[in-house]
Design an enzyme around this catalytic site. Structure first.
Site, PDB file in Angstrom:
ATOM      1  N   LYS A  80       0.835  -1.210   0.000  1.00  0.00           N
ATOM      2  CA  LYS A  80       0.000   0.000   0.000  1.00  0.00           C
ATOM      3  C   LYS A  80       0.864   1.252   0.000  1.00  0.00           C
ATOM      4  O   LYS A  80       0.656   2.197  -0.759  1.00  0.00           O
ATOM      5  CB  LYS A  80      -0.917   0.038   1.224  1.00  0.00           C
ATOM      6  CG  LYS A  80      -1.610   1.390   1.446  1.00  0.00           C
ATOM      7  CD  LYS A  80      -2.456   1.411   2.693  1.00  0.00           C
ATOM      8  CE  LYS A  80      -1.736   1.682   3.954  1.00  0.00           C
ATOM      9  NZ  LYS A  80      -1.369   3.082   4.212  1.00  0.00           N
ATOM     10  N   ASN A  81       1.892   1.270   0.859  1.00  0.00           N
ATOM     11  CA  ASN A  81       2.687   2.487   1.057  1.00  0.00           C
ATOM     12  C   ASN A  81       3.712   2.745  -0.039  1.00  0.00           C
ATOM     13  O   ASN A  81       4.460   3.710   0.021  1.00  0.00           O
ATOM     14  CB  ASN A  81       3.335   2.458   2.439  1.00  0.00           C
ATOM     15  CG  ASN A  81       2.275   2.666   3.511  1.00  0.00           C
ATOM     16  OD1 ASN A  81       1.138   3.010   3.213  1.00  0.00           O
ATOM     17  ND2 ASN A  81       2.653   2.459   4.753  1.00  0.00           N
ATOM     18  N   CYS A 105      -5.500  13.188  12.910  1.00  0.00           N
ATOM     19  CA  CYS A 105      -5.409  11.751  12.642  1.00  0.00           C
ATOM     20  C   CYS A 105      -5.408  11.010  13.975  1.00  0.00           C
ATOM     21  O   CYS A 105      -4.888  11.524  14.964  1.00  0.00           O
ATOM     22  CB  CYS A 105      -4.118  11.446  11.889  1.00  0.00           C
ATOM     23  SG  CYS A 105      -3.821   9.686  11.683  1.00  0.00           S
ATOM     24  N   ARG A 111       0.391  14.771  13.223  1.00  0.00           N
ATOM     25  CA  ARG A 111       0.874  14.568  11.833  1.00  0.00           C
ATOM     26  C   ARG A 111       0.831  15.846  10.992  1.00  0.00           C
ATOM     27  O   ARG A 111       0.136  15.908   9.968  1.00  0.00           O
ATOM     28  CB  ARG A 111       0.100  13.444  11.152  1.00  0.00           C
ATOM     29  CG  ARG A 111       0.203  12.120  11.905  1.00  0.00           C
ATOM     30  CD  ARG A 111      -0.447  10.980  11.187  1.00  0.00           C
ATOM     31  NE  ARG A 111       0.318  10.526  10.040  1.00  0.00           N
ATOM     32  CZ  ARG A 111      -0.067   9.495   9.262  1.00  0.00           C
ATOM     33  NH1 ARG A 111      -1.200   8.878   9.526  1.00  0.00           N
ATOM     34  NH2 ARG A 111       0.666   9.109   8.251  1.00  0.00           N
ATOM     35  N   ASP A 170       4.569   0.660  11.976  1.00  0.00           N
ATOM     36  CA  ASP A 170       3.351   0.034  11.439  1.00  0.00           C
ATOM     37  C   ASP A 170       3.203  -1.423  11.857  1.00  0.00           C
ATOM     38  O   ASP A 170       2.214  -2.068  11.497  1.00  0.00           O
ATOM     39  CB  ASP A 170       3.332   0.149   9.912  1.00  0.00           C
ATOM     40  CG  ASP A 170       3.226   1.603   9.442  1.00  0.00           C
ATOM     41  OD1 ASP A 170       3.499   1.865   8.266  1.00  0.00           O
ATOM     42  OD2 ASP A 170       2.900   2.461  10.276  1.00  0.00           O
ATOM     43  N   ARG A 200      -8.711  -0.619   4.496  1.00  0.00           N
ATOM     44  CA  ARG A 200      -7.852   0.408   3.907  1.00  0.00           C
ATOM     45  C   ARG A 200      -6.503  -0.162   3.510  1.00  0.00           C
ATOM     46  O   ARG A 200      -5.862   0.317   2.575  1.00  0.00           O
ATOM     47  CB  ARG A 200      -7.624   1.547   4.907  1.00  0.00           C
ATOM     48  CG  ARG A 200      -8.882   2.296   5.304  1.00  0.00           C
ATOM     49  CD  ARG A 200      -8.506   3.555   6.058  1.00  0.00           C
ATOM     50  NE  ARG A 200      -7.553   4.338   5.258  1.00  0.00           N
ATOM     51  CZ  ARG A 200      -6.978   5.452   5.731  1.00  0.00           C
ATOM     52  NH1 ARG A 200      -7.220   5.841   6.967  1.00  0.00           N
ATOM     53  NH2 ARG A 200      -6.132   6.121   4.986  1.00  0.00           N
TER      54      ARG A 200
HETATM   55  C1  EPZ Z   1       4.231   7.112   6.245  1.00  0.00           C
HETATM   56  O1  EPZ Z   1       3.444   8.170   6.806  1.00  0.00           O
HETATM   57  C2  EPZ Z   1       3.298   5.901   6.155  1.00  0.00           C
HETATM   58  N1  EPZ Z   1       2.167   6.218   5.307  1.00  0.00           N
HETATM   59  C3  EPZ Z   1       2.801   5.530   7.551  1.00  0.00           C
HETATM   60  O2  EPZ Z   1       2.012   4.348   7.454  1.00  0.00           O
HETATM   61  C4  EPZ Z   1       4.004   5.208   8.427  1.00  0.00           C
HETATM   62  O3  EPZ Z   1       3.571   4.952   9.738  1.00  0.00           O
HETATM   63  C5  EPZ Z   1       4.965   6.415   8.438  1.00  0.00           C
HETATM   64  O4  EPZ Z   1       5.340   6.777   7.093  1.00  0.00           O
HETATM   65  C6  EPZ Z   1       6.247   6.117   9.202  1.00  0.00           C
HETATM   66  O5  EPZ Z   1       6.877   5.000   8.702  1.00  0.00           O
HETATM   67  C7  EPZ Z   1       2.280   6.038   3.960  1.00  0.00           C
HETATM   68  O6  EPZ Z   1       3.311   5.682   3.428  1.00  0.00           O
HETATM   69  C8  EPZ Z   1       1.067   6.316   3.143  1.00  0.00           C
HETATM   70  P1  EPZ Z   1       6.264  10.501   8.329  1.00  0.00           P
HETATM   71  P2  EPZ Z   1       3.990   9.685   6.801  1.00  0.00           P
HETATM   72  O7  EPZ Z   1       6.206  11.755   7.556  1.00  0.00           O
HETATM   73  O8  EPZ Z   1       4.788   9.919   5.597  1.00  0.00           O
HETATM   74  C9  EPZ Z   1       6.301  13.886  11.678  1.00  0.00           C
HETATM   75  C10 EPZ Z   1       0.112   2.983   7.720  1.00  0.00           C
HETATM   76  O9  EPZ Z   1      -0.341   2.439   8.750  1.00  0.00           O
HETATM   77  N2  EPZ Z   1       6.146  14.876  10.585  1.00  0.00           N
HETATM   78  O10 EPZ Z   1       7.441   9.620   8.111  1.00  0.00           O
HETATM   79  O11 EPZ Z   1       2.835  10.564   7.078  1.00  0.00           O
HETATM   80  C11 EPZ Z   1       5.070  12.999  11.843  1.00  0.00           C
HETATM   81  O12 EPZ Z   1       4.075  13.626  12.609  1.00  0.00           O
HETATM   82  C12 EPZ Z   1       0.618   4.442   7.803  1.00  0.00           C
HETATM   83  O13 EPZ Z   1       0.205   2.422   6.624  1.00  0.00           O
HETATM   84  C13 EPZ Z   1       6.205  16.226  10.905  1.00  0.00           C
HETATM   85  O14 EPZ Z   1       6.384  16.625  12.061  1.00  0.00           O
HETATM   86  O15 EPZ Z   1       4.933   9.651   8.102  1.00  0.00           O
HETATM   87  C14 EPZ Z   1       5.664  11.775  12.520  1.00  0.00           C
HETATM   88  O16 EPZ Z   1       5.769  11.995  13.895  1.00  0.00           O
HETATM   89  C15 EPZ Z   1       0.332   5.079   9.119  1.00  0.00           C
HETATM   90  N3  EPZ Z   1       6.048  17.113   9.888  1.00  0.00           N
HETATM   91  C16 EPZ Z   1       7.057  11.684  11.885  1.00  0.00           C
HETATM   92  O17 EPZ Z   1       7.344  12.987  11.350  1.00  0.00           O
HETATM   93  C17 EPZ Z   1       5.873  16.733   8.576  1.00  0.00           C
HETATM   94  O18 EPZ Z   1       5.747  17.590   7.698  1.00  0.00           O
HETATM   95  C18 EPZ Z   1       7.191  10.660  10.772  1.00  0.00           C
HETATM   96  O19 EPZ Z   1       6.115  10.856   9.882  1.00  0.00           O
HETATM   97  C19 EPZ Z   1       5.833  15.348   8.274  1.00  0.00           C
HETATM   98  C20 EPZ Z   1       5.973  14.439   9.294  1.00  0.00           C
END
Ligand code: EPZ
Length: 429
Positions: free
Chosen positions: A22-23, A126, A131, A316, A408
């Protein structure tokens, strides 16, 4: 609303075909907006999120043709999407759609890079954490986009196109790295992305972008270099297998006992999780067909785990590991370092008889002899499948409510588990 009913106590034996990730699928479909040529994606999972993204891309003017079944294909083979973003007629991604799936916010990058403007709704709150998208916006700003926040929308403009630049993420972000790579692919000049995410899905997207004519090196390391090109082409790309689905079924057979062959799985995509399972007393063997996972021993050994970006233990799989540790022979500790509110499954597992104590980002799990079936509530994608894993080993019947969360991200979960001996069925409506 659909529910899933499980009667626990059945061992799992057999083989499960692992679907496309998915990701990886979501950013790959979004990357199609970068080119007016056709992008063909194979091994695409049939998931609610994929269907929703098809609608979101359609709203921009993207045509998506789903390839028909081919000779020899089974119901578990992924689908093939033929995606054409030749005519982008609308560069706005509305709140009604973006709020339903956060990753759709990433369309902002290819739209501003190719069309010079994008108006994308902020994703909103969320269940697993605040996020924010500040780092994605920072990346576009570093590539010369003018950014404005207007009534809940991020408006990005680059009338003369984006220009290469340096992006240093203060924390590792998967979404930030995807969007920076996509935007930089069409920017004038070179871009260096530092402290980049190293997830396998980042590498899969970079591979596909290079196939359509981008010039990206270093994907999979913390430093990615992108040489912008004026235009991108078409290509065909196969989505890599889903490492989170793989890890989920590995945790399930560890919970119930038995032996599973996880077809198409690639062990190197989730080595950290497999290392933890071996530590816990589970047999994990790479084979030509995938990964064999067996658990016939004298119970599960407790572990100490902290989630972290790849190649660390994936957040995850945190909920699934917690479900497994509810029956370990002793006390485990799991620390969640990525999302500040990713313990929504704890109280539901406690409803099944688990003993879990939370202190900040750390959960202490005291293993119990038996779990007992009960009605439980799914709250997010990964939390919901941890309840399924616990229910597979619980005495009696469990009904998991709100399984739309599961749909999902898990393709045909109950069919795949039932084929391996689980007493599981979907109750519609
Ligand atoms: C991706 O989300 C995945 N989603 C998530 O999977 C996964 O948990 C996550 O990466 C971490 O591995 C998809 O690929 C669609 P991040 P993403 O940006 O990109 C903070 C699932 O269950 N952050 O790596 O949104 C954020 O809040 C989902 O399949 C900021 O502060 O995650 C988090 O604490 C859930 N500002 C950390 O960074 C930003 O602009 C990592 O988030 C962006 C992120």
């Amino acid at each position: 609303m659909d529910r899933i009913r499980i009667t626990g106590g059945q061992r799992l034996n057999g083989s499960i075909p692992i679907s496309g990730a998915k990701n990886a699928t979501l950013p790959l479909m979004i990357a199609s907006l970068l080119t007016d040529q056709i992008l063909i994606l194979d091994n695409v999972p049939r998931l609610a999120d994929v269907g929703l993204l098809q609608r979101i891309l359609g709203n921009h003017g993207v045509d998506i043709m789903v390839g028909g079944k081919r000779t020899g294909e089974t119901q578990y083979d992924g689908q093939t999407l033929h995606i054409s973003a030749a005519n982008i007629v609308d560069t706005t991604a509305p709140y009604e759609l973006v709020s339903r799936m956060r990753a759709s916010f990433w369309v902002i990058a290819p739209l501003v890079a190719r069309m010079g403007e994008a108006r994308v709704s902020m994703p909103g709150g969320c269940a697993i954490g605040t996020r924010p998208v500040d780092l994605l916006i920072m990346a576009l700003d570093n590539l010369g986009a003018e950014i404005e926040i207007d009534r809940g929308y991020v408006v990005a403009r680059a009338r003369n196109g984006l220009r290469g630049g340096n992006i240093r993420f203060p924390k590792v972000t998967v979404g930030g790295t995807h969007t920076a790579m996509m935007a930089a692919s069409l920017a004038r000049g070179g871009t260096v992305i530092e402290n980049a995410a190293r997830e396998p899905e980042i590498v899969d997207v970079a591979d596909c972008l290079n196939k359509i004519g981008a010039s990206i090196s270093g994907a999979g390391t913390a430093r990615i270099v992108v040489e912008g090109v004026p235009k991108l082409n078409g290509a065909r790309h196969r989505v890599l297998p889903d490492r989170i689905e793989t890890g989920t079924y590995a945790m399930a057979v560890a919970m119930t006992g038995g032996e599973l062959l996880l077809e198409n799985a690639r062990p190197e995509l989730l080595q950290a999780a497999f290392d933890v399972l071996v530590q816990a007393g589970v047999e994990v063997t790479a084979t030509n067909a995938g990964v064999r996972v067996a658990c016939n021993g004298a119970g599960i050994t407790p572990v100490e785990v902290s989630t972290s970006p790849f190649p660390g233990f994936p957040t995850d799989l945190q909920a699934q590991l917690m479900a497994l540790m509810t029956r370990a022979k002793g006390t485990s500790h799991i620390t969640e370092t990525i999302f500040e509110n990713r313990f929504m499954h704890v109280q539901e597992l406690v409803r099944l008889g688990a003993r879990i104590h939370l202190a900040g980002e750390c959960a202490t799990i005291e293993g119990v002899e038996t779990l007992k079936g009960a009605p439980v509530m799914a709250t997010d994608l990964r939390a919901s499948v941890s309840l399924v894993i616990a229910a597979l080993a619980a005495e009696g019947e469990t009904v998991v409510n709100r399984v739309y969360h599961l749909d999902r991200g898990f393709e045909r979960l109950e069919d795949k588990l039932a084929a391996c001996g689980a007493a599981i069925e979907r109750l519609s409506g």
